[in-house]
Design a protein around this motif. Sequence first.
Motif, PDB file in Angstrom:
ATOM      1  N   THR A 186       0.862  -1.185   0.000  1.00  0.00           N
ATOM      2  CA  THR A 186       0.000   0.000   0.000  1.00  0.00           C
ATOM      3  C   THR A 186       0.891   1.225   0.000  1.00  0.00           C
ATOM      4  O   THR A 186       1.749   1.376   0.881  1.00  0.00           O
ATOM      5  CB  THR A 186      -0.915   0.035   1.232  1.00  0.00           C
ATOM      6  OG1 THR A 186      -1.768  -1.119   1.208  1.00  0.00           O
ATOM      7  CG2 THR A 186      -1.773   1.292   1.235  1.00  0.00           C
ATOM      8  N   PHE A 187       0.696   2.110  -0.977  1.00  0.00           N
ATOM      9  CA  PHE A 187       1.508   3.317  -1.052  1.00  0.00           C
ATOM     10  C   PHE A 187       0.895   4.428  -0.203  1.00  0.00           C
ATOM     11  O   PHE A 187      -0.321   4.637  -0.208  1.00  0.00           O
ATOM     12  CB  PHE A 187       1.640   3.794  -2.504  1.00  0.00           C
ATOM     13  CG  PHE A 187       2.680   3.038  -3.275  1.00  0.00           C
ATOM     14  CD1 PHE A 187       3.984   3.496  -3.352  1.00  0.00           C
ATOM     15  CD2 PHE A 187       2.352   1.851  -3.916  1.00  0.00           C
ATOM     16  CE1 PHE A 187       4.945   2.793  -4.051  1.00  0.00           C
ATOM     17  CE2 PHE A 187       3.306   1.141  -4.619  1.00  0.00           C
ATOM     18  CZ  PHE A 187       4.602   1.617  -4.689  1.00  0.00           C
ATOM     19  N   TYR A 188       1.761   5.140   0.502  1.00  0.00           N
ATOM     20  CA  TYR A 188       1.340   6.264   1.330  1.00  0.00           C
ATOM     21  C   TYR A 188       1.899   7.549   0.716  1.00  0.00           C
ATOM     22  O   TYR A 188       3.109   7.784   0.781  1.00  0.00           O
ATOM     23  CB  TYR A 188       1.847   6.095   2.762  1.00  0.00           C
ATOM     24  CG  TYR A 188       1.292   4.876   3.459  1.00  0.00           C
ATOM     25  CD1 TYR A 188       0.167   4.976   4.264  1.00  0.00           C
ATOM     26  CD2 TYR A 188       1.881   3.617   3.287  1.00  0.00           C
ATOM     27  CE1 TYR A 188      -0.353   3.853   4.904  1.00  0.00           C
ATOM     28  CE2 TYR A 188       1.363   2.492   3.910  1.00  0.00           C
ATOM     29  CZ  TYR A 188       0.246   2.623   4.715  1.00  0.00           C
ATOM     30  OH  TYR A 188      -0.274   1.506   5.343  1.00  0.00           O
ATOM     31  N   PRO A 189       1.043   8.357   0.073  1.00  0.00           N
ATOM     32  CA  PRO A 189       1.527   9.586  -0.579  1.00  0.00           C
ATOM     33  C   PRO A 189       1.788  10.693   0.435  1.00  0.00           C
ATOM     34  O   PRO A 189       1.045  11.682   0.531  1.00  0.00           O
ATOM     35  CB  PRO A 189       0.374   9.940  -1.535  1.00  0.00           C
ATOM     36  CG  PRO A 189      -0.837   9.380  -0.877  1.00  0.00           C
ATOM     37  CD  PRO A 189      -0.396   8.143  -0.149  1.00  0.00           C
ATOM     38  N   GLN A 190       2.853  10.536   1.213  1.00  0.00           N
ATOM     39  CA  GLN A 190       3.170  11.511   2.250  1.00  0.00           C
ATOM     40  C   GLN A 190       4.661  11.497   2.547  1.00  0.00           C
ATOM     41  O   GLN A 190       5.392  10.589   2.141  1.00  0.00           O
ATOM     42  CB  GLN A 190       2.368  11.210   3.520  1.00  0.00           C
ATOM     43  CG  GLN A 190       2.670   9.883   4.152  1.00  0.00           C
ATOM     44  CD  GLN A 190       1.792   9.575   5.353  1.00  0.00           C
ATOM     45  OE1 GLN A 190       1.296   8.470   5.496  1.00  0.00           O
ATOM     46  NE2 GLN A 190       1.600  10.532   6.218  1.00  0.00           N
ATOM     47  N   ASP A 191       5.088  12.501   3.278  1.00  0.00           N
ATOM     48  CA  ASP A 191       6.469  12.606   3.720  1.00  0.00           C
ATOM     49  C   ASP A 191       6.806  11.413   4.611  1.00  0.00           C
ATOM     50  O   ASP A 191       5.992  10.994   5.441  1.00  0.00           O
ATOM     51  CB  ASP A 191       6.621  13.924   4.502  1.00  0.00           C
ATOM     52  CG  ASP A 191       8.065  14.255   4.821  1.00  0.00           C
ATOM     53  OD1 ASP A 191       8.721  13.449   5.509  1.00  0.00           O
ATOM     54  OD2 ASP A 191       8.522  15.325   4.398  1.00  0.00           O
ATOM     55  N   ILE A 192       7.996  10.859   4.455  1.00  0.00           N
ATOM     56  CA  ILE A 192       8.394   9.707   5.254  1.00  0.00           C
ATOM     57  C   ILE A 192       8.382  10.035   6.744  1.00  0.00           C
ATOM     58  O   ILE A 192       8.072   9.182   7.578  1.00  0.00           O
ATOM     59  CB  ILE A 192       9.795   9.191   4.825  1.00  0.00           C
ATOM     60  CG1 ILE A 192      10.149   7.882   5.542  1.00  0.00           C
ATOM     61  CG2 ILE A 192      10.861  10.250   5.048  1.00  0.00           C
ATOM     62  CD1 ILE A 192       9.260   6.722   5.193  1.00  0.00           C
ATOM     63  N   ARG A 193       8.677  11.290   7.097  1.00  0.00           N
ATOM     64  CA  ARG A 193       8.608  11.703   8.508  1.00  0.00           C
ATOM     65  C   ARG A 193       7.196  11.568   9.046  1.00  0.00           C
ATOM     66  O   ARG A 193       6.978  11.039  10.142  1.00  0.00           O
ATOM     67  CB  ARG A 193       9.067  13.156   8.656  1.00  0.00           C
ATOM     68  CG  ARG A 193      10.544  13.403   8.475  1.00  0.00           C
ATOM     69  CD  ARG A 193      10.838  14.894   8.343  1.00  0.00           C
ATOM     70  NE  ARG A 193      10.211  15.668   9.401  1.00  0.00           N
ATOM     71  CZ  ARG A 193      10.788  15.915  10.579  1.00  0.00           C
ATOM     72  NH1 ARG A 193      11.992  15.442  10.825  1.00  0.00           N
ATOM     73  NH2 ARG A 193      10.170  16.640  11.481  1.00  0.00           N
ATOM     74  N   GLU A 194       6.232  12.045   8.282  1.00  0.00           N
ATOM     75  CA  GLU A 194       4.838  11.970   8.695  1.00  0.00           C
ATOM     76  C   GLU A 194       4.394  10.518   8.818  1.00  0.00           C
ATOM     77  O   GLU A 194       3.689  10.143   9.761  1.00  0.00           O
ATOM     78  CB  GLU A 194       3.953  12.713   7.698  1.00  0.00           C
ATOM     79  CG  GLU A 194       4.241  14.208   7.610  1.00  0.00           C
ATOM     80  CD  GLU A 194       3.528  14.851   6.441  1.00  0.00           C
ATOM     81  OE1 GLU A 194       2.868  14.114   5.655  1.00  0.00           O
ATOM     82  OE2 GLU A 194       3.624  16.083   6.291  1.00  0.00           O
ATOM     83  N   PHE A 195       4.818   9.718   7.847  1.00  0.00           N
ATOM     84  CA  PHE A 195       4.436   8.311   7.882  1.00  0.00           C
ATOM     85  C   PHE A 195       4.956   7.627   9.146  1.00  0.00           C
ATOM     86  O   PHE A 195       4.216   6.906   9.831  1.00  0.00           O
ATOM     87  CB  PHE A 195       4.972   7.590   6.641  1.00  0.00           C
ATOM     88  CG  PHE A 195       4.777   6.105   6.698  1.00  0.00           C
ATOM     89  CD1 PHE A 195       3.559   5.542   6.362  1.00  0.00           C
ATOM     90  CD2 PHE A 195       5.806   5.261   7.108  1.00  0.00           C
ATOM     91  CE1 PHE A 195       3.358   4.162   6.435  1.00  0.00           C
ATOM     92  CE2 PHE A 195       5.620   3.895   7.184  1.00  0.00           C
ATOM     93  CZ  PHE A 195       4.395   3.346   6.846  1.00  0.00           C
ATOM     94  N   LEU A 196       6.232   7.833   9.458  1.00  0.00           N
ATOM     95  CA  LEU A 196       6.804   7.184  10.633  1.00  0.00           C
ATOM     96  C   LEU A 196       6.192   7.702  11.927  1.00  0.00           C
ATOM     97  O   LEU A 196       6.009   6.950  12.885  1.00  0.00           O
ATOM     98  CB  LEU A 196       8.325   7.382  10.633  1.00  0.00           C
ATOM     99  CG  LEU A 196       9.084   6.663   9.515  1.00  0.00           C
ATOM    100  CD1 LEU A 196      10.556   7.049   9.540  1.00  0.00           C
ATOM    101  CD2 LEU A 196       8.924   5.154   9.615  1.00  0.00           C
TER     102      LEU A 196
END
Length: 218
Positions: A186-196
């Motif tokens: 599943t792709f998350y179209p967001q900044d990796i910082r926000e994702f983590l």
Amino acid sequence: MITKSIQTSLEFQRCLNRKSILFFKNLVLSIFNCFYLFTTENIASFIGRLNLKDKRVAGIGASADFIISAFMEGAKSFDPADIVQPQCHTAELKLAAVPEFSYDEFLNFFDPSNPQFLSHDQYKRLKPNISKHANHFFDQLITPNGNLIPKNMFLYDKNKDAKKTNPYLQSPENYEKAKKNIKPVTFYPQDIREFLDEHKGRDYGHIYYSNVITYLIM
């Protein structure tokens, strides 16, 4: 609970200048209208040392080359994040192509110098296995009447051999191993910082930053 791998990653990121991160994010979203077709890194030179077998991995989605190679190495799962949504669509297309295409079909379909580059007939085979957003994006570019991909839309280094830098393309045998091991993502179209930050409870064995850090500290 924040797992050790996530905690280490977050501590590293807090050392970066937030203004640099925001500047880079705005730069990408405003003027970066071309996307990576293949990695600019030599993944083959380091992935074998990461011991990804049976590990949950997260990181930059980018060209999907690291994702595919990670599955070839036996990764249990991969959660990709990327702030450039069309890049996510391109990565989706590649991930859908591995189970569907033969080794040669894959190389021809993603080679800008090949007559089969993003051909409509081949694309139709991938449509059922990509998201509706990716379908909408590529339906406007890959048509029955021809390929409408704008010139230089995809970044592609003609001087770099994708078969040398990507483990899954180094041989038909490696490609078949990736095909056998690949799993849905599943792709998350967001900044990796926000994702983590949003997924602190997930126990990742490895977090992949690609070369994004290079741009953030320039």
